[in-house]
Design a protein around this motif. Structure first.
Motif, mmCIF file in Angstrom:
data_model
loop_
_atom_site.group_PDB
_atom_site.id
_atom_site.type_symbol
_atom_site.label_atom_id
_atom_site.label_comp_id
_atom_site.label_asym_id
_atom_site.label_seq_id
_atom_site.Cartn_x
_atom_site.Cartn_y
_atom_site.Cartn_z
ATOM 1 N N SER A 1 0.831 -1.211 0.000
ATOM 2 C CA SER A 1 0.000 0.000 0.000
ATOM 3 C C SER A 1 0.862 1.256 0.000
ATOM 4 O O SER A 1 0.594 2.208 -0.749
ATOM 5 C CB SER A 1 -0.933 0.006 1.210
ATOM 6 O OG SER A 1 -1.859 -1.057 1.126
ATOM 7 N N LEU A 2 1.894 1.273 0.822
ATOM 8 C CA LEU A 2 2.778 2.445 0.864
ATOM 9 C C LEU A 2 3.429 2.694 -0.494
ATOM 10 O O LEU A 2 3.447 3.827 -0.997
ATOM 11 C CB LEU A 2 3.856 2.256 1.932
ATOM 12 C CG LEU A 2 3.382 2.320 3.382
ATOM 13 C CD1 LEU A 2 4.482 1.836 4.328
ATOM 14 C CD2 LEU A 2 2.953 3.734 3.740
ATOM 15 N N VAL A 3 3.936 1.644 -1.111
ATOM 16 C CA VAL A 3 4.613 1.793 -2.400
ATOM 17 C C VAL A 3 3.616 2.171 -3.500
ATOM 18 O O VAL A 3 3.916 3.007 -4.350
ATOM 19 C CB VAL A 3 5.412 0.519 -2.749
ATOM 20 C CG1 VAL A 3 6.024 0.612 -4.136
ATOM 21 C CG2 VAL A 3 6.513 0.287 -1.702
ATOM 22 N N LEU A 4 2.420 1.580 -3.475
ATOM 23 C CA LEU A 4 1.407 1.943 -4.471
ATOM 24 C C LEU A 4 1.039 3.414 -4.403
ATOM 25 O O LEU A 4 0.930 4.084 -5.437
ATOM 26 C CB LEU A 4 0.149 1.103 -4.280
ATOM 27 C CG LEU A 4 0.123 -0.279 -4.900
ATOM 28 C CD1 LEU A 4 -1.164 -1.003 -4.524
ATOM 29 C CD2 LEU A 4 0.274 -0.207 -6.404
ATOM 30 N N TYR A 5 0.830 3.909 -3.217
ATOM 31 C CA TYR A 5 0.479 5.333 -3.084
ATOM 32 C C TYR A 5 1.609 6.215 -3.599
ATOM 33 O O TYR A 5 1.387 7.235 -4.262
ATOM 34 C CB TYR A 5 0.082 5.683 -1.650
ATOM 35 C CG TYR A 5 -1.406 5.613 -1.441
ATOM 36 C CD1 TYR A 5 -2.222 6.704 -1.711
ATOM 37 C CD2 TYR A 5 -2.002 4.436 -1.030
ATOM 38 C CE1 TYR A 5 -3.602 6.632 -1.562
ATOM 39 C CE2 TYR A 5 -3.382 4.353 -0.867
ATOM 40 C CZ TYR A 5 -4.163 5.454 -1.137
ATOM 41 O OH TYR A 5 -5.529 5.384 -0.990
ATOM 42 N N ARG A 6 2.842 5.833 -3.307
ATOM 43 C CA ARG A 6 3.994 6.627 -3.768
ATOM 44 C C ARG A 6 4.089 6.595 -5.294
ATOM 45 O O ARG A 6 4.246 7.646 -5.939
ATOM 46 C CB ARG A 6 5.272 6.073 -3.130
ATOM 47 C CG ARG A 6 6.493 6.867 -3.422
ATOM 48 C CD ARG A 6 6.495 8.169 -2.707
ATOM 49 N NE ARG A 6 7.631 8.954 -3.127
ATOM 50 C CZ ARG A 6 7.835 10.188 -2.780
ATOM 51 N NH1 ARG A 6 6.991 10.796 -1.991
ATOM 52 N NH2 ARG A 6 8.876 10.839 -3.200
ATOM 53 N N LEU A 7 4.004 5.399 -5.889
ATOM 54 C CA LEU A 7 4.131 5.290 -7.336
ATOM 55 C C LEU A 7 2.961 5.917 -8.083
ATOM 56 O O LEU A 7 3.106 6.376 -9.215
ATOM 57 C CB LEU A 7 4.291 3.816 -7.748
ATOM 58 C CG LEU A 7 5.656 3.198 -7.475
ATOM 59 C CD1 LEU A 7 5.617 1.698 -7.687
ATOM 60 C CD2 LEU A 7 6.716 3.847 -8.346
ATOM 61 N N SER A 8 1.789 5.924 -7.463
ATOM 62 C CA SER A 8 0.627 6.515 -8.126
ATOM 63 C C SER A 8 0.669 8.047 -8.116
ATOM 64 O O SER A 8 -0.110 8.693 -8.798
ATOM 65 C CB SER A 8 -0.663 6.042 -7.450
ATOM 66 O OG SER A 8 -0.770 6.608 -6.157
ATOM 67 N N GLY A 9 1.585 8.615 -7.331
ATOM 68 C CA GLY A 9 1.678 10.072 -7.232
ATOM 69 C C GLY A 9 0.707 10.675 -6.260
ATOM 70 O O GLY A 9 0.556 11.898 -6.187
ATOM 71 N N LEU A 10 0.007 9.845 -5.475
ATOM 72 C CA LEU A 10 -0.956 10.357 -4.502
ATOM 73 C C LEU A 10 -0.314 10.694 -3.163
ATOM 74 O O LEU A 10 -0.978 11.247 -2.296
ATOM 75 C CB LEU A 10 -2.092 9.348 -4.311
ATOM 76 C CG LEU A 10 -2.945 9.106 -5.568
ATOM 77 C CD1 LEU A 10 -3.932 7.976 -5.333
ATOM 78 C CD2 LEU A 10 -3.665 10.377 -5.976
ATOM 79 N N LEU A 11 0.937 10.372 -2.986
ATOM 80 C CA LEU A 11 1.680 10.746 -1.774
ATOM 81 C C LEU A 11 2.852 11.634 -2.140
ATOM 82 O O LEU A 11 3.509 11.443 -3.101
ATOM 83 C CB LEU A 11 2.260 9.517 -1.072
ATOM 84 C CG LEU A 11 1.412 8.797 -0.074
ATOM 85 C CD1 LEU A 11 2.192 7.658 0.559
ATOM 86 C CD2 LEU A 11 0.872 9.695 0.995
#
Length: 171
Positions: free
Chosen positions: A161-171
């Motif tokens: 979840s942490l990596v997905l949010y980072r890669l999606s640009g939402l974090l």
């Protein structure tokens, strides 16, 4: 200072998608060596939240674990991989960036990981043994999630979840 205003559920529903997203085939999270079914359902919900897909091997218990863990009311984007290393090699051969969540000597800190600009697969390993050596050889980059506590790792759902949010640009 005024108290924060809670967003009513009706307003939240109006702001979000009315139906599930189609397969955008841009960001795929792949827990290829899953251990706990509950974590797969949690990761599936995060994938939906950021517009990503989930790729999993069709182990005998995985379809039931996804069905039980998926609390979303709409269909989600799930890809079945077959043999994990063969599938991962095919992804890389097509030009997909392969990011592994693993602590290596060359790992990039999560905070330094840029948002995905091309099709990206996020590989997650077994919760006890990580990504096997054959999988590590197929990574373009490894990312580490810094930890200051006494634990040695996060579970697959949290790390993914942490990596997905980072890669999606939402974090």
């Amino acid at each position: 200072m005024s108290a924060p205003r809670l967003t009513p559920p009706r307003e939240l529903r109006r702001q979000r998608r009315r139906r599930s997203h189609p397969c955008w085939d841009h960001l795929v999270v792949a827990p290829l060596w899953p251990m706990h079914g509950a974590n797969l359902g949690t990761l599936l919900r995060t994938a939906d939240a950021v517009g990503a897909c989930l790729a999993v091997p069709k182990l005998p218990w995985v379809p039931e674990a996804l069905a039980r863990g998926n609390t979303l009311r709409r269909p989600t984007c799930v890809h079945w991989t077959g043999d994990q290393l063969t599938w991962l090699a095919r992804q890389r051969d097509t030009g997909t960036q392969v990011v592994g969540v693993e602590l290596t000597d060359e790992s990039v800190r999560l905070a330094d990981l840029p948002a995905a600009r091309r099709r990206t697969v996020v590989v997650l390993g077994h919760e006890q043994t990580g990504i096997p050596p054959g999988g590590l050889d197929l990574l373009d980059v490894a990312v580490e999630i810094p930890m200051v506590g006494t634990g040695s790792s996060l579970n697959v759902a949290v790390a993914g979840s942490l990596v997905l949010y980072r890669l999606s640009g939402l974090l």
